[in-house]
Scaffold this active site. Structure first.
Site, mmCIF file in Angstrom:
data_model
loop_
_atom_site.group_PDB
_atom_site.id
_atom_site.type_symbol
_atom_site.label_atom_id
_atom_site.label_comp_id
_atom_site.label_asym_id
_atom_site.label_seq_id
_atom_site.Cartn_x
_atom_site.Cartn_y
_atom_site.Cartn_z
ATOM 1 N N CYS B 139 -8.838 12.692 -2.264
ATOM 2 C CA CYS B 139 -8.580 13.869 -1.427
ATOM 3 C C CYS B 139 -9.276 13.717 -0.079
ATOM 4 O O CYS B 139 -10.492 13.592 -0.004
ATOM 5 C CB CYS B 139 -9.079 15.116 -2.138
ATOM 6 S SG CYS B 139 -8.649 16.612 -1.251
ATOM 7 N N ASN B 204 -3.102 8.382 -2.704
ATOM 8 C CA ASN B 204 -3.359 9.776 -2.396
ATOM 9 C C ASN B 204 -2.834 10.013 -0.979
ATOM 10 O O ASN B 204 -2.221 9.140 -0.382
ATOM 11 C CB ASN B 204 -4.856 10.081 -2.518
ATOM 12 C CG ASN B 204 -5.099 11.562 -2.831
ATOM 13 O OD1 ASN B 204 -4.547 12.435 -2.166
ATOM 14 N ND2 ASN B 204 -5.917 11.831 -3.830
ATOM 15 N N CYS B 386 19.850 -5.134 15.535
ATOM 16 C CA CYS B 386 21.217 -4.619 15.694
ATOM 17 C C CYS B 386 21.726 -4.042 14.381
ATOM 18 O O CYS B 386 22.392 -3.008 14.358
ATOM 19 C CB CYS B 386 22.151 -5.700 16.221
ATOM 20 S SG CYS B 386 22.189 -7.223 15.251
#
Lengths: 450, 434
Positions: B139, B204, B386
């Protein structure tokens, strides 16, 4: 048909003859409101996201005014529709009108690579409307005049060509006087286009907005040849621009053309545009429109909108040769107009007013169209002629070539553009391009290449 | 219908689609709905230590990046771990697991970086019946400032230490969730392995600011005029996640370590790609948050259809299948020569290939009269731009020059396999054995 808001209705689509108020006011109002609803901002972004931002884009090449379409669409996509409007107006000051009336399927949208790829072009016209509406909503005119040059230019005709020319001249610092024989400026945008295509008095609002650049004086109700001559203008101004349009109308050349209720479609369209209460305009139970262009479609669709029961467009050649776009034809059919191809009127019968039209089928031959023996009759309380317009009376010394003003015949200092000039399809967008280009030519001539 | 049953670390689930530890797995109500919708497993939203729970902001928690038509391409969030009491979460986990014994239920954990805290939380979750734990070392916002989450995940020594504590104090399978906010994903994976982790899960979320309000001059999502970096996820992060999964899958130090793949999985195809690069299952969050739990039905049907077409009878046959083909640049075949070919029948003449090549690449596309676009083989380096910008599928393709033919650009004969390690321009080239 029952009126849906309870208001009394004196007539119905089935009432015989030519009468007003065939539909109640609510239906009339809805028929003459915007034919195509404008995009909301999210719809516009989704539509804009479909643009591939082509290199040397075919849509630009297909636009008579060469608007940088991929750029303005990208400007919409990134949340700057007012900037997009400026990109449009830089090339075409009538971008708002053109967004509404251009036959886009024959121009930009017809050239769109996504039309080739999947039969579904980027909706350039609607995007252009979204941008120009946003730009006009800012209530500011985006262009300023250059310092005064002290030169004065006369513009004859306050239509798209004349006003596009006047606007560009004003931008370049010239003083402009615009003359027009009608009461209101706008030309065909004001008098010649179906009301539902420019709902909400848009044409007038656009002219007002355009004139806010300043330096343009309008003289309405003044007619060249009646109130002044070309020589007068050449004497009093440094240059003259003629954007006089096509003021004459072709004749059917069929017996009975002089009967009552046989009218020019352009006149009917003009009356409708100027009418405050459209329901009060008398319309036939059975209407026949003769012609194959936008004018025919506009007259037919609006006849239906007024409540005519039977409306038929009859065109003398095959469908592929109709100059009205496929979109316009589909729209007409959608509202219930019948379109008959390859037939020409041979007699308009009636007792005083027209009652029926005799048609003969046509055959294309190497020598031209030939009328066949076989034919048919159509009931008609009203006939609208939409078989093309012609130059009106021209000033002395101005010659004609191919049905248009001959540029080679023009006296020095006189310029032309719009429907009276060669090189266009009699479209608003062509007029705007020619007016703009004539202004640049006048500017170059007046400033001596400086 | 192919058999999608998955056995990940001995944890069985009817399919490899798990919901990642995130808002959708924060409570019993949501998780029951997820299981009813068909999800194979759930990683319960991260639990913290006992005591007053964390609090969340009361303004927007999410920022978003849109594609066309407001399609959600990426979301970032500044939500923290669960803000509900530990006891409530534990009671609910137990209740759900009892009712859905065939589904995987993993508990995500994040507690302060000391052995007692970890020992305590592991003890607390013991009798929930959960199948395993996932250590939230990823986190990137809020918790990291308190010495948890990515603050641990960015230091391999801490990862190893905490993982070891967990393995010491728990018999449960242990998955270590990795943060991508580091320079080399292999280091934390190696640390987890050394600490005894049974698997890693990644990625995460990525530190991010989704946008800036150009009137308020504040980053989004903004809270009372201020914003902070949040964790970015969703389709936009998938390429980053795929690479990190592949790096761990092919590294000699971590090869064979089970991986739970996370990062922008939205369709069965995304999931299959993660699995081909070595993930034993996948975890999903943003797609569910965007479309609801029902999307798992498409993942199940799509993966099943794919496996049937390939003749795979078990997801095991798919897992890792692309790993041998992930290599280093130096081993790519420099004698593999291709040229762009434009199919004139498919070409819609937009000219994007021309603009891209002429302005930004090698001037190898010619624009001929009539908007006919052709490739100049003598200039084409086969960069593929391309192909990438062409709006029409299969209109431009890369065609391989046969061995023995001459490349018009270099004038050289196309030879057999040869890579940079033996290339004459490489100062460190290994001399070919004479």
């Amino acid at each position: 048909m029952k009126p849906f808001n309870g208001e009394p209705m004196t007539n119905s689509p089935q009432t015989p003859g030519v009468v007003p108020h065939r539909l109640d006011a609510a239906r009339i109002a809805s028929h003459f409101s915007d034919a195509q609803l404008p995009f909301d901002p999210h719809e516009a972004r989704v539509a804009a996201d479909r643009c591939y931002f082509c290199h040397d884009a075919p849509c630009v090449a297909a636009c008579p005014t060469e608007i940088d379409i991929p750029l303005f669409i990208r400007q919409i996509l990134t949340g700057t529709p007012e900037v997009a409007a400026r990109t449009i107006w830089d090339q075409n000051i009538f971008g708002g009108a053109c967004a509404r009336v251009c036959p886009t399927e024959q121009l930009c949208e017809g050239a769109c690579v996504r039309e080739a790829a999947e039969g579904k072009p980027v909706e350039i016209g609607r995007l252009q409307r979204f941008a120009t509406d946003a730009g006009m909503a800012t209530n500011a005119h985006p262009y300023a005049r250059a310092p005064s040059t002290g030169r004065r230019v006369a513009v004859v005709g306050a239509g798209p060509a004349g006003l596009a020319c006047a606007h560009r001249l004003a931008m370049r610092g010239h003083e402009v006087v615009v003359f027009d024989r009608r009461a209101r400026p706008g030309g065909l945008n004001e008098y010649g286009i179906a009301a539902y295509k420019v709902a909400g008095d848009f044409a007038q609002a656009e002219v007002d907005w355009l004139l806010r650049i300043g330096g343009i004086e309008l003289r309405m109700g003044v007619e060249l040849g009646r109130d002044m001559t070309l020589s007068d203008l050449r004497r009093d101004f440094d240059a003259v621009f003629l954007g006089v349009g096509l003021q004459g109308v072709n004749a059917l050349r069929a017996p009975g053309e002089e009967r009552g209720e046989v009218r020019d479609a352009v006149e009917f369209i003009a009356v409708l545009r100027q009418a405050a209460d459209k329901g009060a305009i008398p319309i036939g139970r059975s209407v026949v429109v003769i012609g194959g262009g936008m004018t025919a479609i506009d007259a037919a669709v609006q006849s239906k909108a007024l409540g005519a029961e039977n409306v038929t467009i009859v065109y003398r050649r095959d469908q592929g040769q109709m100059s009205a776009s496929g979109y316009e034809q589909d729209h007409a059919k959608h509202v219930g107009v019948r379109i008959v191809h390859e037939a020409a009127p041979v007699e308009l019968r009636g007792n005083g007013a027209v009652k029926e039209v005799q048609f003969a089928y046509t055959e294309a031959t190497p020598e031209g169209l030939r009328l066949a023996e076989a034919g048919f009759r159509l009931e008609a309380d009203q006939v609208f002629k939409a078989i093309g317009q012609t130059l009106g009376e021209l000033p002395e010394g101005v010659g004609v070539a191919g049905g248009k003003i001959d540029p080679l015949s023009l006296p020095p200092g006189v310029f032309i553009g719009g429907d009276c000039a060669p090189g266009g399809e009699d479209l608003t967008v062509t007029a705007a391009a020619q007016g703009r280009d004539a202004a640049e030519a006048i500017h170059a001539a007046l400033m001596g290449g400086a | 219908m192919a058999n999608l049953a998955t056995n990940f670390l001995g944890i069985r689930s009817p399919n490899p689609f798990w919901l990642a530890s995130a808002p959708p797995t924060d409570k019993e109500y949501n998780v029951r709905r997820a299981f009813e919708a068909g999800w194979g497993g759930v990683v319960w939203k991260t639990l913290g230590s006992e005591g007053p729970p964390v609090v969340n902001v009361n303004g927007p928690r999410y920022g978003v990046i849109y594609g066309a038509d407001r399609r959600v391409m990426g979301i970032n969030n500044i939500e923290l771990i669960t803000d509900r009491p530990l006891e409530v979460n534990l009671r609910e986990i137990k209740s759900v697991k009892r009712d859905y014994p065939d589904r995987a239920l993993i508990i995500s954990l994040m507690v302060p970086c000391d052995e007692e805290s970890w020992k305590d939380i592991l003890h607390r979750i013991e009798d929930t019946g959960a199948d395993g734990v996932e250590l939230n070392f990823g986190c990137p916002h809020g918790m990291a400032e308190r010495g948890m989450g990515s603050a641990v995940g960015q230091v391999p020594e801490y990862i190893e230490m905490v993982t070891r504590w967990v393995k010491t104090h728990s018999r449960m399978p242990c998955i270590v969730k990795l943060t991508p906010n580091i320079s080399d994903i292999r280091k934390p994976a190696e640390a987890a392995k050394r600490g005894g982790a049974d698997a890693v899960s990644l990625i995460n979320t990525i530190n991010s600011i989704t946008s800036v309000d150009l009137d308020d001059f504040a980053p989004e999502p903004k809270i009372d005029g201020k914003g902070t970096h949040g964790g970015y996820c969703g389709p936009a992060v998938k390429p980053i996640a795929l690479n990190m999964v592949a790096e761990i899958a092919r590294s000699p130090e971590t090869r064979g370590l089970p991986i739970s793949g996370i990062g922008g999985v939205t369709t069965w195809r995304d999931a299959a790609e993660f699995m081909a690069l070595g993930a034993g299952n996948v975890q999903v969050c943003t797609a569910a948050m965007t479309y609801g739990f029902k999307i798992v039905q498409e993942m199940i049907s799509g993966l099943s259809d794919y496996m049937d077409r390939k003749g795979f009878t078990s997801v095991e046959e798919l897992v890792g299948r692309a790993v041998p083909n992930v290599t280093d640049w130096q081993f790519l075949n420099l004698n593999y020569v291709t040229k762009a070919r434009i199919d004139q029948d498919l070409c819609i003449k937009c000219g994007r290939c021309y603009a891209a090549c002429e302005d930004t690449s090698h001037q190898a596309v010619a624009m001929n009269p009539g908007r006919v676009f052709t490739v100049k083989d003598e200039d084409c380096v086969a960069c593929n731009l391309c192909v990438d910008v062409c709006p029409v599928q299969d209109c431009i393709t890369m065609v391989e020059l046969p061995r023995g033919s001459v490349d018009p650009r270099t004038g050289r004969v196309v030879g057999g396999y040869a890579n940079w390690t033996t290339h004459p321009n490489n100062p460190q080239a290994k001399l070919a054995a004479e």
